[in-house]
Scaffold this active site. Structure first.
Site, short mmCIF file in Angstrom:
data_model
loop_
_atom_site.label_atom_id
_atom_site.label_comp_id
_atom_site.label_asym_id
_atom_site.label_seq_id
_atom_site.Cartn_x
_atom_site.Cartn_y
_atom_site.Cartn_z
N CYS A 6 -0.76 30.41 8.38
CA CYS A 6 -0.96 29.09 7.77
C CYS A 6 -2.32 28.54 8.17
CB CYS A 6 0.16 28.14 8.20
SG CYS A 6 -0.05 26.47 7.55
N CYS B 112 -2.33 24.79 8.90
CA CYS B 112 -1.65 24.44 10.15
C CYS B 112 -2.55 24.72 11.36
CB CYS B 112 -0.38 25.27 10.32
SG CYS B 112 0.83 25.11 9.01
N ASP B 113 -3.21 25.87 11.35
CA ASP B 113 -3.89 26.36 12.54
C ASP B 113 -5.40 26.42 12.44
OD1 ASP B 113 -1.34 26.77 13.61
OD2 ASP B 113 -1.23 28.81 12.84
#
Length: 289
Positions: free
Chosen positions: A128, A131-132
């Protein structure tokens, strides 16, 4: 045991839309979502291809989906589905019963299947980008894949990372042409076509080795090579390669059971088609009530 007209398993775009239509049609509706409503849209930086909502963030879209379903009376519970009986006339899911069930469990990211992938997940390996990505601000990273997700990830990461290698096993991308052109125009994105990752080096990740022998110095690798349908619980329904088979009304091979969104076999898996599936399934249930 609580009784409903319809139980929807999954609270992504397909499930929430099914809930909205079911409630508006007068059905007592329960949505069971094990994590958070919105599904994979929550992990999307920006949604650009949903009509009328160009540029909305995935997180905001997910919030709006949940709020819309709640507005019309859907009940939403957060729990895993552990007990299920779909083959009897009155369906049972956990401690709930209903006349009809809509499966909207979506799909999960596929893995590359190479050595140390599991070991390095969270230590340089991610599925992701939104997300990261910020963990790798100013660093060099790689993205693996050739579809819209991989292209969107590469574009997103190009804004926060020093350099992005986009690795694709074929000579052409599968994603939308406008995305391809945008990525190709980015100065800090290098395309590694007709190539694959063969080795992950370092703990945490410090480089990746490609099939052609090149070693790319990167701190992170974002894998975007597709998804696997979450259909393991629904063996009673006819499936193909894990995807649930349905007719045009979203009916499965089990009477009273429907499947919508990414979990079913279909040509195009997008937010708009997931929403369409949900609307069709609930409308069909209402028309046969």
């Amino acid at each position: 045991m609580d009784r409903y007209d319809v139980i929807i398993i999954g609270g992504g775009p397909a499930g929430c839309t099914a809930g909205i239509y079911a409630c508006r049609g007068g059905l007592k509706t329960l949505i069971i979502e094990k994590k958070f409503c919105g599904g994979q849209t929550v992990l999307t930086d920006t949604i650009e291809n949903y009509p009328g909502l160009d540029g909305i963030s995935g997180f905001e879209f997910a919030q709006k989906l949940k709020a819309h379903a709640l507005k019309y009376g859907a009940e939403i519970v957060s729990e895993n589905v552990e007990e299920i009986d779909l083959e009897r006339e009155v369906k049972r899911v956990n401690n709930y019963e209903a006349d009809a069930v809509i499966i909207a469990t979506g799909a999960v990211p596929k893995k590359l299947g190479i050595d140390r992938e599991e070991e390095l997940t969270g230590k340089g390996v991610s599925y992701c980008a939104t997300c990261d990505g910020m963990f790798f601000k100013g660093k060099d990273v790689a993205v693996v894949g050739g579809g819209n997700t991989a292209l969107e990830d590469a574009e997103y990461l190009s804004r926060i990372c020093n350099k992005v290698y986009l690795i694709h096993r074929r000579d052409k991308f599968r994603g939308d042409m406008h995305l391809v052109k945008r990525v190709e125009a980015l100065e800090n994105v290098e395309l590694c076509m007709e190539n694959q990752v063969s080795e992950l080096v370092g703990t945490p990740l410090s480089s990746v080795v490609l099939k052609d022998g090149r070693e790319l110095s990167v701190n992170g690798i974002f894998i975007a090579v597709g998804n696997n349908p979450q259909s393991e619980l629904f063996g009673a329904c006819e499936r193909e390669n894990g995807y649930i088979l349905t007719d045009e009304f979203m009916r499965t091979s089990v009477k009273g059971v429907y499947a919508v969104g990414d979990v079913r076999k279909k040509f195009l898996r997008q937010i708009i088609t997931a929403c369409s599936d949900g609307a069709v399934a609930s409308s069909h249930i209402i028309s046969n009530k």
